[in-house]
Write an enzyme that holds these catalytic residues in place. Structure first.
Site, PDB file in Angstrom:
ATOM      1  CG  ASP A  46     -11.327   1.631  16.098  1.00 17.37           C
ATOM      2  OD1 ASP A  46     -12.331   1.403  16.578  1.00 17.37           O
ATOM      3  OD2 ASP A  46     -10.589   1.930  15.240  1.00 17.37           O
ATOM      4  CE1 TYR A  51     -11.570   1.663   9.185  1.00 15.82           C
ATOM      5  CE2 TYR A  51     -10.581   0.512  10.955  1.00 15.82           C
ATOM      6  CZ  TYR A  51     -11.207   1.772  10.600  1.00 15.82           C
ATOM      7  OH  TYR A  51     -11.452   2.804  11.476  1.00 15.82           O
ATOM      8  CE  LYS A  73     -14.440   2.918  13.631  1.00 22.40           C
ATOM      9  NZ  LYS A  73     -13.183   1.880  13.581  1.00 22.40           N
ATOM     10  CG  HIS A 106     -17.306   3.306   9.611  1.00 26.04           C
ATOM     11  ND1 HIS A 106     -16.367   2.424   9.323  1.00 26.04           N
ATOM     12  CD2 HIS A 106     -16.555   4.352   9.731  1.00 26.04           C
ATOM     13  CE1 HIS A 106     -15.269   2.738   9.125  1.00 26.04           C
ATOM     14  NE2 HIS A 106     -15.218   4.060   9.418  1.00 26.04           N
TER      15      HIS A 106
END
Ligand code: A2P
Length: 292
Positions: A46, A51, A73, A106
């Site tokens: 994930d 990120y 996401k 997200h």
């Protein structure tokens, strides 16, 4: 190597129940962490556009040659129909794949929910085109799910939310269960509780969780992950330490009793560790996601 149980999503797609999370894992550490996770037996990773480590996830997966379920996401700055379609292109290119297994929004953007709906409509197009195998959301509360279901043609397969023994969001979980939306736990061992202001202990030091761990000869983290799986949730523990990465996957061979599950449920404080979903705005949280 440990065999991980599979969960069947509402469209029949199979997903390993335990995934490996890389939230806040710096890009330069991500490749090694994902390599250690794949080595330990994880087959579900994930990540998220926000990120900043999708490229390193993709590199580690490609280097391993393993067949891995990839989840990522779309960040709020890429919401809107065309923007989200392009968000898919960016993520897929960074991950080095043509098709993403699970693509989710997200966050809800409550103050601009129309934009959230347009982003979700783009996910539906990507799904219809076979570019993603399943779609879903993250950090959606009951009111956001209700508003989404009112307009959506594809029921989200997953809602990824904060769930650990100190914060379980039973209302969101129950709504998901009633509508075929799988709850996936982020911060599943309560990592988000570790760094809080003093006066609030971490889940790892909780005496009740520790007592159950001692009973089974397991660690508190293993007990919490077992709790998620026995209650039908997916969970995505993260770690950059190879021993803990393996420890978190090694949760077969013991079973929590109904009483023990109830003890864990009873630890809920109602206190969220992550940001308040109602407060997510582009002004406060927006930031551009780089091109691939
Ligand atoms: P580390 O990377 O040093 O292992 P969560 O996914 O619930 O947010 O938890 C993540 C945090 O928990 C990270 O700080 C991680 O640190 C730590 N962690 C992960 N697995 C374990 C474990 N088995 N025991 C103790 N701490 C863990």
């Amino acid at each position: 190597m440990t065999t991980i149980p599979q969960l069947t999503l509402n469209n029949g797609v199979q997903m390993p129940a335990l995934g490996f999370g890389v939230f806040q894992t710096p890009p330069d550490e991500t490749r090694a962490a994902v390599a250690a996770a794949l080595d330990a037996g994880y087959r579900h990773i994930d990540t998220a556009a926000a990120y900043g480590n999708e490229r390193q996830v993709g590199e580690a997966v490609a280097a391993s040659g393993a067949d891995v379920f990839l989840e990522t996401k779309i960040w709020i700055s890429d919401y809107g129909y065309d923007e989200t379609l392009h968000g898919f292109d960016k993520s897929a290119a960074k991950l080095g794949v043509d098709r993403i297994d699970l693509l989710i929004l997200h966050q809800a953007l409550p103050s601009e929910f129309g934009r959230t709906l347009e982003a979700y409509r783009a996910l539906e197009t990507l799904y219809a085109d076979g570019k993603v195998r399943a779609i879903g959301v993250s950090n959606f509360m009951v009111e956001h799910l209700t508003a989404l279901l009112d307009k959506a043609t594809v029921v989200p397969a997953v809602n990824q939310i904060e769930v650990h023994p100190y914060f379980t969001q039973p209302d969101v979980q129950a709504f998901g269960a009633a509508h075929g939306i799988l709850t996936q736990a982020w911060s599943p061992i309560g990592g988000i509780t570790f760094y809080r202001d003093s006066g609030h202990r971490s889940t790892l030091d909780d005496p009740a969780i520790g007592g159950i761990a001692t009973t089974h000869g397991r660690t508190p983290a293993q007990v919490m992950l077992r709790w998620h799986l026995q209650q039908g949730r997916s969970a995505i523990p993260k770690s950059t330490n190879p021993e803990r990465i393996a420890e978190n996957l090694d949760i077969a061979g013991f079973e929590l009793s109904a009483e023990e599950l109830a003890v864990l449920d009873g630890l809920d404080t109602g206190r969220r560790g992550g940001p308040e979903p109602a407060d997510i705005t582009l002004a406060a949280f927006g930031r551009p996601i780089p091109e691939a």
